[in-house]
Structure formats: C-alpha cells, structure tokens
Write an enzyme that holds these catalytic residues in place. Structure first.
Site, short mmCIF file in Angstrom:
data_model
loop_
_atom_site.label_atom_id
_atom_site.label_comp_id
_atom_site.label_asym_id
_atom_site.label_seq_id
_atom_site.Cartn_x
_atom_site.Cartn_y
_atom_site.Cartn_z
N LYS A 1 -0.27 -4.98 -2.66
CA LYS A 1 0.48 -6.17 -2.26
C LYS A 1 1.98 -5.91 -2.37
O LYS A 1 2.40 -5.07 -3.16
CB LYS A 1 0.15 -7.34 -3.21
CG LYS A 1 -1.22 -7.93 -3.01
CD LYS A 1 -1.41 -9.13 -3.92
CE LYS A 1 -2.79 -9.74 -3.73
NZ LYS A 1 -3.01 -10.34 -2.41
N ARG B 1 -14.23 -11.27 -2.11
CA ARG B 1 -15.54 -11.34 -1.44
C ARG B 1 -16.44 -10.19 -1.87
O ARG B 1 -17.66 -10.29 -1.81
CB ARG B 1 -15.33 -11.38 0.08
CG ARG B 1 -14.62 -10.18 0.63
CD ARG B 1 -14.03 -10.41 2.01
NE ARG B 1 -12.73 -11.07 1.97
CZ ARG B 1 -11.97 -11.31 3.03
NH1 ARG B 1 -12.39 -10.96 4.23
NH2 ARG B 1 -10.81 -11.90 2.90
#
Ligand code: BES
Ligand code: ZN
Ligand code: ZN
Length: 484
Positions: A265, A339
C-alpha cells in the site's frame, strides 16, 4: 460509569445536571413545563437536533443544572435519535465537569427509550485515549435514567443497553490498539480472557492445525509475517438446548495489520491499517454480549487472524493457493487478503454445521468510496437472512445499505490458471470482493457486511469519539436475540 433507573419527579432528581428534550414544535416533557415555557417563548431555543442550553441553579430543582436539548421533530424522535441525543449530551457535558448526569424520559416506548438512552450514554462516554496514563478525558461517573412510573420491563431494558454498549466499547478498545500490541496472538489472548470471564467455550487453532485442515488460502496470507496466525472459535450454546436447529455463524476479518503485502500500500495512511481487524473485534464484542444476553439460538464466532506483511517468505502476485473448500485461487493482488482468509473461515463454519453465516470485514476501499462512513455495505445470497440482519440493524440504529450481487458480476473473477482470481477489475470493487466470498458460501444463507467505511471515524461525531466505532456489535447481538 454506573448506570441506573430512578423513579422521581423532575424536582427531586439529584445530579450535577438533569437533561430534558424539547422538540421543534415546542413540545417538551410536561414535568419540565414550568422551566421550559420561558425558554420557548424567548425564541432563543428552536428545538433543532444538536441544540443545547444549560440553566444553572434552576429554581425549585435539586439538580445543579437543567440541560435542555433539542430533539428535532417529535414524530421522528425514535430510539436511534434518542441514542444520538444522549451520546451528544454526554460528550458535551463531561467536558464541562459534569460527573453525574440524569436524563428525564419523555413518552413513547419507555423500554426502547431506556435501552437507547443508556447505550447513547455509555458510547458517548468512551474516548479512545481513556486508558492512557496522560489522558485528559473526563468521563462521567454516573448516569441515571429518570422514568415517571415504574414498569417491570425497564430494568431488563437498562441491563440490555449496558451489556450491548459495554460490549461495543470492548470492541472499540480492541480496534484502537496499535498493530505491535494487537498481533493475532494478542487478539487470541484477549478472546481467551473474554471467554473465561463470560463463560464461553473457546478454541484457538494454530498454524499446524490449519495446515492439517487444509486452510491454504489463509496460510498463504500469513506466511509473510513473523507473527503466527490464529483461528479463534468461540461457542455459545443456549442452556437447556437450542429451540431451533439453526446454527448462526458470526465471522470477522482479523487482519491485525494490512501492509498490502508484496502489492504494498502507499505509505500515506498506512498506519490506519491497524483497524483491519475490526470485523474480528466486532465478532468478539458480539459474542461477549451474547454470552450475557443468552439468546435461544446456537451461535459460533469465527475469527481468522493474520498479519499481512512483506518478507522473503511472503506470498507473491501470481501465486496459486488451495483453499479449504478445495477451490484454487490465483492471488493477483496480495492486498486483497481479507477474502483470502475469510473464504477458509466460511468453509470451516459450514463444515462445523453452521446453517446461517454473517460476516463483518473491513474488506474494500471501494465501499468507502460508495457509502462513506455512514452506511455499512450489505451483500447477500438470501433475502430472508438479509431481512433479519436489516431489522436488527434498524432496531439498533446501525445504518446499512443493501448492495447488488447479481449473476452478471460473476465473470469479474475469472482466472486462466485457477478456479478463481482474488480480484476483479477496476470497477465495482466491493461487489467483486463480495462475489468472491459468495463462491464459498454457495447455497448456505449468508450476509456479508463490508465495514471498511463504518468501523472507523476520522472525525468525531457529536455523539461518538473519533477512532474505532465498534459497528456491528449491537446488530449481531440483536440478530441472535431476535432469532425465532
Ligand atoms: N483492508 C483493505 C480495505 C480497506 C481500505 C479497509 C480502506 C479500510 C479502509 C483491503 O484488504 C484491501 O486492501 N482491499 C483492496 C482490494 C483491491 C486490491 C482489489 C482495496 O480495497 O483497495
Ligand atoms: Zn489489503
Ligand atoms: Zn485488509
């Protein structure tokens, strides 16, 4: 903070401040008429939400201050509005040195009002830095709900409010801890402590056990970190056996820090990724409340917890992992890790016999773009379960917005080399993430709550401090309690 019910006329209430609501149409509670009439006719006070006037040493009252707070339109003043009003009152008055606040109930459903008022007070009294040695937080010490007449339902309503709001503050404490202190192992020890205190059964699976079971998708995320992963399972069983065969699973994303992994990130704002375990924290808080409220349905909490880091052992883009379900996944982006841990938790919950699945996860930046910090994004494969979750959320004043999840989105997750890719295209990111989870829920009724926008407030609201909000705790507990 000590919370209790008091039955007394306004004049007799003893407190640093006693608060009453005055509405836009000029209507206030009749007991306060003598004091409100003057204020109303002066035109100084319009009754709009957020308005507040403090009258010192009001004549004829034992309390040191009478606080008049705007309630807006009377017919719109529901339990949610009351919760916010009391929260804002507490946040404003504690700054003024008030230690003991009494709140005078008006009409309406007194039960919901007692619960809402006490929740608002406990939530409003919370500051993220309250436990810091150098804190300048000045919390209230006592909160009294003043009712005109004694009815037997009010004490249980007060107790419910206390349990729910304290559980939510527990969740906020967990979310607030920095990632060096809140590692997966630390989260597990908090869960153990909580389970022991409230009589829940707990099991913490370690890496070897997860490997034996075949949780390759979760372990792929964990492999880049020196912090070992854990999978926490908390069980609540109704005493005397459950009334129905239903078995509710509450599943929470517990990424204690999300650096993005090799798909790293940007540095700007990365510190906020300590809150990527707020779904997990919500499940722990909800289980704490459930253990005390004792609903009649079986509930199991599932908390997969990892740290998403970069290292020589970290998972790479292009890696293929095999999930507990047997499905293979091509990891196109290591930052779509939520996920990857949740799918194994969903499969595990199904393997343990859960009939209804509800997950909470700070899953996507896309949901923040879509809904901001106001509504949680809701996705489902089952309208009946959706209805139950939405009803519980409405009761508890947690805003949720139903997002689409139709077949047309399915193709987004095609992979040339595995059963599924872990990311969709550029658009509809919250939906492709939800679709990914749906592939594992399959036909089991499932609701997914994307709380990336609602689990953290960048700026304080009048009724809530900035930082972790503890969203979903009350909805989850209410869902279990209202299960028929
Ligand atoms: N934890 C983030 C999602 C997130 C973003 C939470 C902002 C809170 C605030 C999640 O793991 C993530 O990184 N998602 C990616 C997915 C993308 C790579 C497909 C995202 O949303 O950018
Ligand atoms: Zn991520
Ligand atoms: Zn994440």
């Amino acid at each position: 903070m000590e919370c209790k019910l008091v039955y007394a006329p306004l004049e007799q209430v003893e407190a640093d401040a006693v608060a009453v609501v005055l509405f836009e149409d000029g209507e206030g509670i009749p007991a306060a008429k003598a004091w409100l009439d003057e204020l109303k006719s002066s035109g100084e006070f319009t009754g709009k939400p957020g308005e507040m006037t403090v009258l010192h040493l009001p004549q004829g009252l034992k309390a040191k201050r009478l606080v008049v707070v705007g309630g807006g339109k009377k017919d719109k003043f529901d339990a949610a509005a009351l919760r916010k009003t009391v929260g804002a009152l507490v946040r404003a008055l504690k700054q003024k040195g008030v230690k003991r606040l009494a709140f005078m109930l008006g009409g309406g459903s007194a039960e919901a009002a007692v619960e809402g008022a006490v929740e608002g007070a406990i939530l409003g009294n919370y500051e993220p830095d309250m436990n810091k040695p150098s804190t300048d937080a000045k919390p209230l010490e006592a909160f009294d709900v003043v009712a005109a007449a004694k009815t037997p339902q009010l004490e249980p309503a007060l107790r419910r409010g206390v349990i729910l709001a304290e559980a939510q503050n527990f969740t906020r404490d967990l979310g607030n801890e920095p990632a060096n202190r809140m590692t997966p192992l630390a989260l597990a020890s908090k869960a153990r402590e909580m389970a022991a205190a409230y009589g829940l059964d707990i099991e913490v699976l370690e890496r070897d056990r997860m490997r034996q079971l075949g949780m390759g998708s979760l372990l792929g995320v964990a492999q880049g970190s020196d912090e070992p992963p854990v999978f926490i399972v908390l069980r609540y069983q109704p005493a005397g056996g459950a009334k129905s065969k239903d078995h509710l699973a509450l599943i929470g994303k517990g990424v204690t820090f999300d650096s993005g992994g090799i798909s790293i990130k940007p540095a700007d704002g990365m510190e906020k990724m300590k809150y990527d375990m707020c779904g997990a924290a919500a499940v722990l808080g909800a289980m704490r409340a459930i253990a005390q409220l004792k609903p009649s349905v079986t509930v199991t909490g599932f908390v997969p917890s990892v740290e998403n880091m970069l290292s020589g052992r970290a998972q790479r883009p292009g890696d293929i992992v095999k999930s507990l379900s047997g499905k293979t996944i091509e990891v196109l982006n290591t930052d779509a890790e939520g996920r990857l841990i949740l799918n194994d938790a969903i499969t595990y919950a199904k393997q343990l016999g859960c009939t209804h699945l509800v997950d909470a996860a700070t899953l996507t930046g896309a949901i923040v773009v879509a809904l901001g910090s106001v509504n949680t994004g809701v996705f489902t494969n089952n309208d009946a379960l959706l209805g139950r979750v939405m009803a519980a959320a409405k009761d508890e004043g947690e805003k949720m917005w139903h997002m689409p999840l139709d077949e047309d989105y399915k193709d987004l997750l095609k992979s040339a080399f595995a059963d599924l890719a872990n990311i969709g295209g550029r658009w509809g990111g919250a939906i492709s993430a939800a679709w990914f989870l749906k592939e594992f829920a399959e036909d089991t009724p499932w609701v997914h709550l994307d709380i990336a926008g609602t689990a953290w407030l960048d700026d304080a609201k009048p009724f809530l401090a900035k930082g972790p909000t503890g969203v979903c705790v009350r909805t989850f507990a209410k869902l279990a309690q209202s299960w028929q």
